[in-house]
Design an enzyme around this catalytic site. Structure first.
Site, mmCIF file in Angstrom:
data_model
loop_
_atom_site.group_PDB
_atom_site.id
_atom_site.type_symbol
_atom_site.label_atom_id
_atom_site.label_comp_id
_atom_site.label_asym_id
_atom_site.label_seq_id
_atom_site.Cartn_x
_atom_site.Cartn_y
_atom_site.Cartn_z
ATOM 1 N N LYS A 1 2.147 0.853 -10.218
ATOM 2 C CA LYS A 1 0.470 1.096 -10.448
ATOM 3 C C LYS A 1 0.229 1.195 -11.953
ATOM 4 C CE LYS A 1 -0.258 2.035 -5.256
ATOM 5 N NZ LYS A 1 0.615 2.259 -4.904
HETATM 6 P P1 5BU Z 1 2.200 2.058 5.128
HETATM 7 O O1 5BU Z 1 3.043 2.784 5.944
HETATM 8 O O2 5BU Z 1 1.901 0.697 5.829
HETATM 9 O O3 5BU Z 1 0.523 2.706 4.947
HETATM 10 O O4 5BU Z 1 2.229 1.938 3.661
HETATM 11 C C1 5BU Z 1 1.172 1.458 2.918
HETATM 12 C C2 5BU Z 1 2.444 1.556 1.384
HETATM 13 O O5 5BU Z 1 1.365 0.566 0.173
HETATM 14 C C3 5BU Z 1 2.648 2.441 0.448
HETATM 15 O O6 5BU Z 1 3.944 1.963 0.596
HETATM 16 C C4 5BU Z 1 1.595 2.729 -0.150
HETATM 17 O O7 5BU Z 1 1.897 3.933 -1.444
HETATM 18 C C5 5BU Z 1 0.996 1.050 -0.273
HETATM 19 N N1 5BU Z 1 -0.872 0.921 -0.810
HETATM 20 C C6 5BU Z 1 -1.133 1.379 -0.232
HETATM 21 O O8 5BU Z 1 -1.288 2.160 0.969
HETATM 22 N N2 5BU Z 1 -2.620 1.476 -0.247
HETATM 23 C C7 5BU Z 1 -3.211 0.970 -1.126
HETATM 24 O O9 5BU Z 1 -4.697 0.914 -1.855
HETATM 25 C C8 5BU Z 1 -2.409 0.703 -2.749
HETATM 26 C C9 5BU Z 1 -1.001 0.816 -1.422
HETATM 27 BR BR1 5BU Z 1 -2.835 0.394 -4.173
#
Ligand code: 5BU
Length: 268
Positions: A93
Site C-alpha cells: 500500500k
Molecule cells: P482476511 O484475514 O481474509 O480478512 O485478510 C485480508 C487480507 O487482505 C489482509 O492481508 C489485508 O491486509 C488485505 N486487505 C483487506 O483485507 N482489505 C483491503 O481493502 C485491502 C487489503 Br486493500
C-alpha cells in the site's frame, strides 16, 4: 482446459505478460485464490505455504509482519512460492510521492527484487506508478501495481464520491498498472467497478470469506462466488485459510468455489 476457453477475449487480447501469467496459473491450478499469508514467523509462513500451495495461485505477503525475518529465510520462502508457480504480491500500500515509493522498494526488505506485484494508493497522484515502475526497472525486473480503487473495511474514505472513478481513469491507461483492488464484500459495488475498469485490467478482491458479515476491527466479508460473478479475477483470502483448523482443506474449498464461479461466469 486452455486459458482461452476460460478467459476468452480477456486472454486473447491481453498484452500484459503478468496478466497472462495470472490467467494461465488460474487455469493450471483451477484456483483464483490469492493467499493472504498473514502469519508472524518464518516457520508459520513456511508451514502454511507447504500446506496450501497446490490450491493457491498467488501469494500475498505483508513482509513487515514477520517477527523473525531475515533476508536469507525470506529468499528461501520466496523460492518455494515460485517453485509452486505462484506470483508474489507484497501488499505494501504505497502512497508516497513517486521517488520515495521507488526507493521504498529497496531498503532492508528490497521488495523490488522479489515481489511481482505490489499495492498502492493513488492518493499522491500518478507519480507513484511511475516511481514503482522505476523501482523494478532499477533491478532489471518488471512488476505490476494493483491500485486501491475500493477497500473492504467499513467507513473507508475511498467511498467518497469520485475517488474510485479517478483511480480507475488514471490506472486504466498506465502500463505499470496490473489492475485494481475491489471490495469483495459488496458484490454490487464490485459489478459497478468492473463496468468502469473494462476487460483488460485485473480486479482482485479482499473481504471474502465463506462465512459472510462483519468481522474483526471493521473488516467486512462477502461471498466469494458472488465476488467472482460480479467481476473479481482473484479472491484474496487470509484468515479463512490460515486460521482454519485444516488450511489444506480450506484452501481447496476456496479454490473450488472460485473456479466453479469462474466457469459459471464464462458460461462453461
Ligand atoms: P482476511 O484475514 O481474509 O480478512 O485478510 C485480508 C487480507 O487482505 C489482509 O492481508 C489485508 O491486509 C488485505 N486487505 C483487506 O483485507 N482489505 C483491503 O481493502 C485491502 C487489503 Br486493500
Amino acid at each position: 482446459m486452455q486459458p482461452s476457453e476460460v478467459w476468452g477475449e480477456r486472454w486473447n487480447a491481453n498484452p500484459n505478460p503478468l496478466a497472462r501469467r495470472w490467467m494461465e496459473t488460474v487455469v493450471d491450478k483451477q484456483s483464483m485464490v490469492v493467499l493472504a499469508a498473514d502469519r508472524y514467523t518464518m516457520a508459520g509462513l513456511t508451514e502454511l505455504l507447504e500446506d496450501v500451495s497446490p490450491h493457491v495461485a498467488a501469494l500475498k505477503t505483508h513482509v513487515d509482519l514477520v517477527e523473525d525475518w531475515t533476508a536469507e529465510s525470506w529468499a528461501e520462502f520466496c523460492e518455494k512460492a515460485k517453485d509452486a508457480d505462484m506470483l508474489i504480491f507484497e501488499d505494501r500500500k504505497h502512497g508516497d510521492i513517486g521517488k520515495i515509493a521507488r526507493d521504498q522498494m529497496g531498503g532492508v526488505y528490497d521488495s523490488r527484487s522479489w515481489a511481482d506485484l505490489m499495492t498502492a494508493h493513488l492518493i499522491s497522484g500518478p507519480s507513484v506508478l511511475d516511481g514503482m515502475a522505476e523501482g523494478w526497472s532499477n533491478v532489471g525486473r518488471h512488476g505490476g501495481v494493483l491500485l486501491l480503487a475500493q477497500m473492504s473495511s467499513a467507513g473507508n474514505l475511498l467511498e467518497i464520491p469520485g475517488y474510485t472513478d479517478a483511480v480507475v481513469d488514471a490506472g486504466k491507461e498506465h502500463p505499470a498498472c496490473f489492475g485494481f483492488i475491489g471490495n469483495g464484500s459488496r458484490a454490487n459495488e464490485l459489478a459497478e467497478l468492473r463496468k468502469k475498469v473494462g476487460e483488460v485490467k485485473m480486479i482482485w478482491t479482499p473481504g471474502v470469506n465463506l462465512v459472510t458479515g462483519d468481522a474483526e476491527l471493521g473488516q467486512r466479508y462477502g461471498d466469494p462466488t458472488e465476488a467472482v460473478l460480479a467481476g473479481s479475477d482473484g479472491i484474496i483470502v487470509g484468515s479463512g485459510i490460515h486460521r482454519s483448523d485444516n488450511p489444506t482443506e480450506a484452501a481447496k474449498s476456496y479454490a473450488d468455489v472460485s473456479w466453479n464461479a469462474l466457469l459459471q461466469r464464462s458460461g462453461l
